[in-house]
Design a protein around this motif. Structure first.
Motif, PDB file in Angstrom:
ATOM      1  N   LEU A  82       0.825  -1.206   0.000  1.00  0.00           N
ATOM      2  CA  LEU A  82       0.000   0.000   0.000  1.00  0.00           C
ATOM      3  C   LEU A  82       0.861   1.259   0.000  1.00  0.00           C
ATOM      4  N   ASN A  83       1.997   1.200   0.694  1.00  0.00           N
ATOM      5  CA  ASN A  83       2.858   2.379   0.863  1.00  0.00           C
ATOM      6  C   ASN A  83       4.106   2.281  -0.005  1.00  0.00           C
ATOM      7  N   THR A  84       3.976   1.622  -1.123  1.00  0.00           N
ATOM      8  CA  THR A  84       5.175   1.341  -1.911  1.00  0.00           C
ATOM      9  C   THR A  84       5.866   2.603  -2.439  1.00  0.00           C
ATOM     10  N   GLY A  86       7.869   1.122   0.611  1.00  0.00           N
ATOM     11  CA  GLY A  86       7.989   1.327   2.050  1.00  0.00           C
ATOM     12  C   GLY A  86       9.423   1.716   2.367  1.00  0.00           C
ATOM     13  N   THR A  87       9.565   2.599   3.300  1.00  0.00           N
ATOM     14  CA  THR A  87      10.900   3.109   3.646  1.00  0.00           C
ATOM     15  C   THR A  87      11.363   2.539   4.976  1.00  0.00           C
ATOM     16  N   ILE A  88      12.483   1.838   4.961  1.00  0.00           N
ATOM     17  CA  ILE A  88      13.096   1.373   6.208  1.00  0.00           C
ATOM     18  C   ILE A  88      14.299   2.268   6.463  1.00  0.00           C
ATOM     19  N   ASP A  89      14.184   3.070   7.515  1.00  0.00           N
ATOM     20  CA  ASP A  89      15.251   4.024   7.842  1.00  0.00           C
ATOM     21  C   ASP A  89      16.468   3.296   8.412  1.00  0.00           C
ATOM     22  N   ALA A  90      17.624   3.904   8.213  1.00  0.00           N
ATOM     23  CA  ALA A  90      18.864   3.289   8.696  1.00  0.00           C
ATOM     24  C   ALA A  90      18.910   3.227  10.218  1.00  0.00           C
ATOM     25  N   ASP A  91      18.083   4.046  10.897  1.00  0.00           N
ATOM     26  CA  ASP A  91      18.103   4.000  12.365  1.00  0.00           C
ATOM     27  C   ASP A  91      16.921   3.211  12.935  1.00  0.00           C
ATOM     28  N   TYR A  92      16.172   2.505  12.093  1.00  0.00           N
ATOM     29  CA  TYR A  92      15.039   1.699  12.579  1.00  0.00           C
ATOM     30  C   TYR A  92      15.548   0.353  13.085  1.00  0.00           C
ATOM     31  N   ARG A  93      15.105  -0.022  14.267  1.00  0.00           N
ATOM     32  CA  ARG A  93      15.547  -1.284  14.852  1.00  0.00           C
ATOM     33  C   ARG A  93      14.372  -2.212  15.178  1.00  0.00           C
ATOM     34  N   VAL A  96      10.585  -5.359  10.816  1.00  0.00           N
ATOM     35  CA  VAL A  96      10.132  -4.874   9.506  1.00  0.00           C
ATOM     36  C   VAL A  96       8.816  -5.563   9.159  1.00  0.00           C
ATOM     37  N   LYS A  97       7.839  -4.756   8.785  1.00  0.00           N
ATOM     38  CA  LYS A  97       6.530  -5.287   8.419  1.00  0.00           C
ATOM     39  C   LYS A  97       6.183  -4.844   7.007  1.00  0.00           C
ATOM     40  N   VAL A  98       5.353  -5.627   6.381  1.00  0.00           N
ATOM     41  CA  VAL A  98       4.959  -5.346   4.994  1.00  0.00           C
ATOM     42  C   VAL A  98       3.473  -5.020   4.982  1.00  0.00           C
TER      43      VAL A  98
HETATM   44  O1  LIG Z   1       6.710  -0.755   4.825  1.00  0.00           O
HETATM   45  C1  LIG Z   1       7.253  -0.366   5.870  1.00  0.00           C
HETATM   46  C2  LIG Z   1       7.518   0.992   6.109  1.00  0.00           C
HETATM   47  C3  LIG Z   1       8.124   1.341   7.320  1.00  0.00           C
HETATM   48  N1  LIG Z   1       8.460   0.389   8.237  1.00  0.00           N
HETATM   49  C4  LIG Z   1       9.141   0.781   9.475  1.00  0.00           C
HETATM   50  C5  LIG Z   1      10.606   1.100   9.206  1.00  0.00           C
HETATM   51  C6  LIG Z   1      10.638   2.591   9.129  1.00  0.00           C
HETATM   52  O2  LIG Z   1      11.915   3.096   9.475  1.00  0.00           O
HETATM   53  C7  LIG Z   1       9.552   2.963  10.123  1.00  0.00           C
HETATM   54  C8  LIG Z   1       8.915   4.291   9.859  1.00  0.00           C
HETATM   55  O3  LIG Z   1       8.408   4.304   8.556  1.00  0.00           O
HETATM   56  P1  LIG Z   1       7.820   5.646   7.937  1.00  0.00           P
HETATM   57  O4  LIG Z   1       8.739   6.784   8.210  1.00  0.00           O
HETATM   58  O5  LIG Z   1       7.469   5.346   6.520  1.00  0.00           O
HETATM   59  O6  LIG Z   1       6.452   5.772   8.734  1.00  0.00           O
HETATM   60  P2  LIG Z   1       5.888   6.986   9.601  1.00  0.00           P
HETATM   61  O7  LIG Z   1       4.422   6.854   9.595  1.00  0.00           O
HETATM   62  O8  LIG Z   1       6.487   8.300   9.145  1.00  0.00           O
HETATM   63  O9  LIG Z   1       6.410   6.574  11.037  1.00  0.00           O
HETATM   64  P3  LIG Z   1       7.482   7.350  11.955  1.00  0.00           P
HETATM   65  O10 LIG Z   1       6.759   8.512  12.521  1.00  0.00           O
HETATM   66  O11 LIG Z   1       7.868   6.309  12.958  1.00  0.00           O
HETATM   67  O12 LIG Z   1       8.637   7.745  11.079  1.00  0.00           O
HETATM   68  O13 LIG Z   1       8.560   1.932   9.994  1.00  0.00           O
HETATM   69  C9  LIG Z   1       8.219  -0.958   7.986  1.00  0.00           C
HETATM   70  O14 LIG Z   1       8.514  -1.826   8.789  1.00  0.00           O
HETATM   71  N2  LIG Z   1       7.608  -1.288   6.815  1.00  0.00           N
END
Ligand SMILES: O=c1ccn([C@H]2C[C@H](O)[C@@H](COP(=O)(O)OP(=O)(O)OP(=O)(O)O)O2)c(=O)[nH]1
Ligand SMILES: [Mg+2]
Length: 151
Positions: A82-84, A86-93, A96-98
């Motif tokens: 849905l969010n293609t 999807g962004t996995i940030d380098a500081d995310y620990r 990971v979900k899809v």
């Molecule tokens: O498909 C995805 C997208 C994101 N993430 C995780 C890793 C990413 O680093 C974090 C935050 O994603 P994003 O910045 O897209 O979401 P947000 O709604 O802006 O959350 P946040 O406020 O935590 O940044 O969620 C996933 O596991 N799957």
């Protein structure tokens, strides 16, 4: 450059292979669903869900990981992220979900170990702003949104 990514497999991902490149020069590693063996997920048409991968990893600084749809699932069943991408940030620990959505007409079943999406590791830059009074001119100028013609 071939970054090495530290990864932890959470207990519910035990026995599921790590994402891997399926061919020699593949851009993406397929991500597998870490749903319980006895509890497949059912995705009804137009429904969305977060599919666990059972993986947490530390993308190196200067890179991001993108979660992208698989074209086969999209073409055959209308399944996409849905969010293609999807962004996995380098500081995310975290795990990971899809985020999948079913844009097809049939119910879609997600079973343990199914390859549901793909992960692309890509270089990324962080930018800073320099506020200015006006921008340098270009041939395109403000033209966009089809300004060069349709075909
Ligand atoms: O498909 C995805 C997208 C994101 N993430 C995780 C890793 C990413 O680093 C974090 C935050 O994603 P994003 O910045 O897209 O979401 P947000 O709604 O802006 O959350 P946040 O406020 O935590 O940044 O969620 C996933 O596991 N799957
Ligand atoms: Mg965010």
């Amino acid at each position: 450059m071939t970054p090495t990514i530290p990864v932890t497999r959470l207990p519910h991902a035990e026995g599921i292979p790590l994402p891997a490149y399926e061919t020699a020069l593949a851009a993406g590693m397929d991500l597998r669903a870490a749903v319980p063996e006895h509890e497949p997920m059912m995705l009804k048409p137009m429904a969305r869900t977060m599919v666990p991968t059972g993986l947490s990893f530390a993308v190196p600084a200067g890179f991001e990981a993108q979660v992208r749809p698989r074209s086969g699932l999209a073409a055959k069943a209308g399944i996409t992220c849905l969010n293609t991408p999807g962004t996995i940030d380098a500081d995310y620990r975290g795990e990971v979900k899809v985020i999948l959505i079913n844009l097809g007409e049939e119910d879609f079943i997600i079973r343990r170990g199914d390859r549901i999406a793909q992960l692309v590791i890509a270089p990324v830059a962080q930018a800073s702003w320099r506020e200015v009074a006006s921008l340098e001119e270009t041939a395109r100028g403000a033209g966009g949104f089809g300004s060069t013609g349709a075909a």
